[in-house]
Write a protein that holds these residues in place. Structure first.
Motif: not given
Length: 346
Positions: A92, A73, A69-70, A62, A90, A119
């Motif tokens: 990070y 997902t 990617e966000d 992420w 996630i 999320y």
């Protein structure tokens, strides 16, 4: 079983970047082709692979709100019709989000606010003891530049304000464990609920060619000492595995030696991964869901993927392989992982 998953494959596979398998003669490619993670049909195939390999958790890379990617997902993977009880957490990416100093620490607050809104309340977001889990990439570098404590405090306090008690897992295990005879605590462990080692290849000293059983044994002996240190400092430990390494398709200038997926020159394909899994299972912790992590499902530019590959055996060109043979291994690694982590049927 958790795997690091990279949802960054878009219209240009792997962000248009290189990967070693593509450079081989003859070329190797993903069994699904150079795919797009935004395609629900691709994710449907990945879901089948996850079930085949007993994968229950995706630790997804992420890089910030509204990045590819966000969106892949939260909008494609977590909302997929076949998601079932698959969990997502996630990963990070601190090198992008927090930088090398205090200049980007404000992202820690806004990013957690975004995760709270998008999320943490999702039924498929991974929780331990009801707490949303966040994996912090290369947290040891935040410690080195002096921002770890401040960054994690911001994250925890921000999440608390939106009703969540974060469960933070740090990538803070690397190389040799501290001398267990010393009384000093390993300070970074104070800030985490659990710790792990993402870069197994680097932590093991970037071994070249075939690492051998002694090399694997030594690595997990050190990991056992890290686990002891973590427990002493009040946090848990999660063991990790990785099937091999070759980043020469994307970082040729670094000249990192390839690590073969065969534990010795006469061993079978996948033998390194198989032996690692045997060792890692001895280090699981029931208080962290008996978790084992796999680096990775589809990180192609470092050739750590277990995702199926097709292609004829190749050792060429030499500047990419250094003489290590690569094969199109199909479903082999999914099957190795599935067999190694299945409950005994009695």
């Amino acid at each position: 079983v958790g795997v690091y998953y990279y949802p960054w494959h878009g219209e240009r596979f792997h962000n248009g970047g290189g990967y070693m398998r593509k450079e081989l003669t003859p070329q190797h490619v993903p069994a699904l082709g150079e795919y797009n993670d935004s395609d629900p049909a691709i994710i449907k195939e990945h879901m089948k692979m996850f079930r085949q390999a007993n994968i229950g958790l995706l630790v997804t890379s992420w890089w910030g709100p509204n990045r590819l990617e966000d969106s892949n997902t939260k909008d494609i993977i977590m909302e997929h019709e076949d998601v079932g009880n698959l969990k997502v957490a996630i990963h990070y990416e601190t090198t992008s989000r927090l930088g090398q100093g205090r200049d980007k620490l404000s992202n820690a607050r806004t990013d957690i606010q975004y995760m709270c809104e998008n999320y943490f309340d999702h039924p498929n977001y991974y929780k331990i003891d009801g707490r949303p889990v966040l994996f912090i990439y290369i947290s040891r570098k935040l410690q080195a530049v002096g921002t770890l404590e401040e960054a994690l405090l911001i994250m925890r306090s921000t999440a608390s304000k939106c009703g969540h008690n974060l469960y933070l897992i740090g990538d803070s295990v690397f190389e040799e464990a501290p001398n267990s005879a010393e009384a000093e605590a390993h300070v970074p462990f104070w800030y985490f609920d659990a710790v792990t080692n993402y870069d197994i290849y680097g932590s093991a000293g970037r071994p070249e060619g075939h690492v051998g059983t002694d090399g694997v044994d030594n690595y997990y002996r050190q990991q056992g000492e890290w686990k002891e240190q973590a427990l002493k400092d009040g946090c848990r430990y999660i063991p990790a595995t990785s099937p091999g390494y070759n980043d020469r398709g994307v970082r040729m200038e670094s000249d990192h030696p390839p690590l073969s997926r065969r534990i010795t020159s006469t061993s079978q394909e996948g033998s390194l991964f198989q032996y690692q899994l045997h060792q890692a299972k001895e280090l699981v912790d029931s208080k962290v869901d008996n978790m084992i992590l796999v680096n990775s499902f589809n990180e192609w530019h470092e050739d750590t993927q277990i995702e199926p590959v097709v292609g004829e055996p190749s050792v060429e060109p030499f500047n990419f392989t250094k003489g290590v043979e690569y094969v199109g291994y199909g479903d082999l690694y999914l099957d190795i992982l599935g067999a190694a982590t299945s409950k005994d049927k009695k």
